[in-house]
Scaffold this motif. Structure first.
Motif: not given
Length: 421
Positions: A107-108, A238-240, A284
């Motif tokens: 999930t990541d 993807g993640p915001r 990130h």
């Protein structure tokens, strides 16, 4: 078997960081793969024997007369040359390592390798101060010697592809900063499939933003808009990360402004400001920062191209004020933008004042991009040389440029007969 022909598996291992191989695999163009192997010394006899086909059939594939279609042959090729199955749309091969976590459970993004991050940070820090021209070779060697061999290591995971993508994108920026835009485009083209393979959507979107910037710099406005939109689509998967979407909206706004699309450019710029201001920064590891100073600098360019010079001036001054002293290239580029806006507003005294600050830029800054923009600034000022302060400034500018070109002779060949490039 040809004894002098290199081992095709070793050749493929060295090509797994090459965007051309990744693209050929994604297109299932085995003829292109065979041509790449042959160009690197693997004999056609050895290629044909490895995948159990005749040389005549191999030549048909290599010459584009036919294409590999059968699943069993794709599997033979993957196993013969150790091409990871996912690159050809196949199941994981028996010789590939089993994943530690099932793909559907991820999930990541994968955790990055610490050594790669340290190298990335060191290169990034040095680049901000000295420019890409001095560091490009070191980054390429690091990729070749330290990263590429691990792409086929059975113990490596997706994080290695992310590291390869991030460092390849960095090499692209350094090539661009060195004045080699064709080389930069090749690096960006290699980086994107590596990022996709790693499963890191924010990194892929980040690379798309870089491709948008390069397209705009080389005059391809349509491609710049297209890359920005592609990046926004990738980022949505993807993640915001607000800073990332802010950068992508900014690239979109810049291209639209150049195309004189005032309303959509303004809307895209507003979206960039909303993204950067509304949420705290999300971390990130592979993305270079896009902060308030960067947004101010880009906003000044967008508003300048929209001929909103008073608003452009406000952001250009903000960009200079926000830049750290340790970021020599960014500070120089921000000052260049500020002089540009002053000239367009007709404020020659302010343009000359900031122009003198520009002359203090380190003459050893290895950035062809800065030199090119300085020369563009000189061309902008030349029609105003009848004004004494401008004429005196241009004389100082030419002296400083001559000294700079002597110090950067290993990076920038002198232009024939003149002070402008």
């Amino acid at each position: 078997m040809d004894r002098l022909s290199p081992n095709p598996r070793e050749v493929v291992a060295g090509l797994l960081g090459d965007g051309r191989l990744l693209h050929a695999c994604a297109e299932r163009d085995m003829g292109a793969v065979f041509r790449m192997l042959n160009a690197r010394g693997v004999s056609t006899r050895r290629i044909a024997a490895a995948v159990d086909i005749t040389q005549g059939r191999l030549y048909d594939y290599m010459n584009g007369k036919s294409r590999v279609e059968k699943l069993t042959l794709f599997e033979q090729i993957a196993d013969a040359f150790h091409i990871p199955g996912h690159l050809l749309g196949l199941a994981r091969r028996s010789w590939e390592p089993a994943p530690t976590t099932a793909e559907h459970e991820r999930t990541d993004r994968p955790p990055p390798d610490g050594d790669d991050l340290v190298a990335m940070d060191h290169f990034r820090s040095a680049d901000r101060q000295t420019g890409g021209g001095r560091l490009y070779g070191a980054v390429v060697r690091h990729l070749s010697d330290r990263v590429a061999p691990r792409l086929v290591d059975i113990g490596s995971g997706p994080q290695v592809f992310a590291a390869a993508a991030a460092l390849t994108e960095m090499a692209g920026w350094m090539a661009h900063d060195s004045g080699h835009d064709d080389r930069a485009a090749q690096h960006f083209a290699c980086a994107l499939p590596l990022a996709r393979t790693s499963g890191d959507f924010p990194l892929a979107a980040h690379i798309a933003a870089s491709s948008s910037h390069l397209a705009l710099e080389t005059g391809d406005v349509a491609a710049a808009v297209g890359w920005a939109r592609t990046g926004l689509e990738l980022a949505a998967q993807g993640p915001r990360i607000p800073a990332l979407t802010a950068r992508l909206h900014t690239m979109q706004a810049r291209a639209l402004a150049v195309a004189s699309q005032r309303t959509p450019a303004t809307h895209a710029l507003e979206a960039a400001h909303r993204d950067l201001e509304a949420s705290p920064a999300a971390d990130h590891p592979w993305l270079s920062p896009f902060d308030a100073a960067a947004l101010a600098s880009e906003s000044a360019l967008i508003l300048r191209d929209l001929e909103l010079y008073d608003d452009a001036l406000s952001y250009a001054e903000q960009a200079v004020a926000l830049r750290e002293a340790g970021r020599a290239r960014s500070l120089a580029l921000s000052r260049i933008s500020l002089v540009d806006v002053h000239v367009r507003r007709g404020d020659l005294d302010s343009a000359v004042s900031v122009g003198h600050d520009l002359l203090s830029t380190s003459p050893t800054l290895g950035s062809v991009r800065v030199v090119q923009q300085l020369d563009g600034l000189r061309r902008l000022l030349e029609p105003h040389r009848g004004y004494l302060p401008v004429r005196e400034y241009l004389a100082r500018f030419d002296d400083a440029r001559h000294a700079r070109m002597l110090l950067l002779a290993d990076l920038i060949p002198p232009s024939p007969g003149g002070t402008t490039a």
